[in-house]
Scaffold this active site. Structure first.
Site: not given
Length: 300
Positions: A114, A140-142
């Protein structure tokens, strides 16, 4: 442009690849430095992050008629998809703060995490004994809630680097396949990211894979009539670079179930199939690879 400067990039890439295969501890120390850099920003700005994150619940009247699509499998229906809340209130904030503290280049790539950028620091030069002063962050953001907060995360081929074999300037870099090994089944995994990116200015940037995992509560699950999805905690996970996984020290050999089968069915293109990465095994490799942050009182 596709075939310009390939000789330069080929030479610098393989020089860097050979260097970090022979000096894996420098690459490991670089990963730890980058993970702790993000950890410190999370800790120092947790109150602001939490306030911005929780504002989404207070603004319910402005989006309730137009809720986001649920991307989950067989959703119950009482959980609001909160992916973009995490991406904006946490992901964008981390990048903004990092940009004020370090020199950053937003190098363009057509695929990947991302958030992806090259970060420069004299600390990196010290860690690598002067070999390079930069790293390519893949962040990344999860976002997850109580129903999908497992001790693993699902990652795609575009979020993992491989062994990065580049045999000739007129050829292309290619990764060897990996194996996702479960207790009952295994399948091949096709990492799509290079372990190192040589830049046309002569810099070489090892790839760093970070997964920031905001965990939210569902107040509606309690019996007190409250609603909302406030932030409960934040995890930061560092998945090893592909050279560490496949070459030296070869974590996939010592921890063969580090990657295990994901939730994609067999009808999907094998090159696109995702895997799960085990937090427990990452912690066994090094405790700093999985860190969690929670506000002390943890109340609204």
């Amino acid at each position: 442009m596709f075939y310009e400067k390939r000789n330069l990039l080929f030479h610098n890439y393989n020089r860097a690849r050979d260097y970090f295969i022979s000096c894996p501890n420098q690459l490991i120390d670089l990963e730890q430095y980058c993970a702790e850099l993000v950890n410190n920003i999370i800790m120092e700005n947790y109150d602001e992050i939490e306030a911005n994150y929780n504002e989404s619940s207070y603004l319910n009247a402005f989006w309730a008629k137009y809720p986001p699509d649920d991307r989950g499998r067989q959703p119950v229906g009482d959980q609001i998809p909160w992916i973009e809340v995490g991406e904006h209130s946490i992901g964008h904030k981390l990048i903004r703060i990092i940009g004020t503290l370090y020199r950053v280049s937003e190098i363009g790539l057509p695929s990947g995490a991302d958030n992806r950028f090259v970060l420069y620091s004299d600390d990196i030069a010290d860690i690598t004994h002067g070999f390079t002063n930069c790293a390519f962050f893949f962040l990344d953001i999860k976002s997850v809630g109580p129903r999908d907060n497992f001790d693993h995360t699902v990652i795609s081929p575009y979020q993992v680097s491989g062994d990065g074999i580049w045999n000739a300037p007129n050829k292309n870099m290619e990764n060897s396949t990996m194996v996702a090994k479960g207790k009952r089944t295994t399948h091949l995994f096709y990492p799509a990211i290079s372990p190192i990116y040589p830049l046309t200015n002569g810099d070489v940037a090892p790839t760093i894979h970070l997964f920031v995992k905001p965990v939210y509560r569902m107040l509606s699950l309690a019996s007190d009539g409250l609603t909302g999805q406030p932030l409960e905690s934040i995890k930061n996970i560092c998945v090893p670079n592909g050279l560490l996984l496949s070459k030296n020290p070869g974590y996939l050999n010592s921890c063969p179930e580090l990657f295990f089968p994901g939730k994609d069915d067999k009808s999907k293109d094998p090159r696109k199939i995702r895997v799960r990465v085990s937090f427990a095994l990452l912690s066994e490799i090094a405790t700093w690879r999985v860190e969690e942050f929670v506000r002390a009182d943890n109340i609204l």
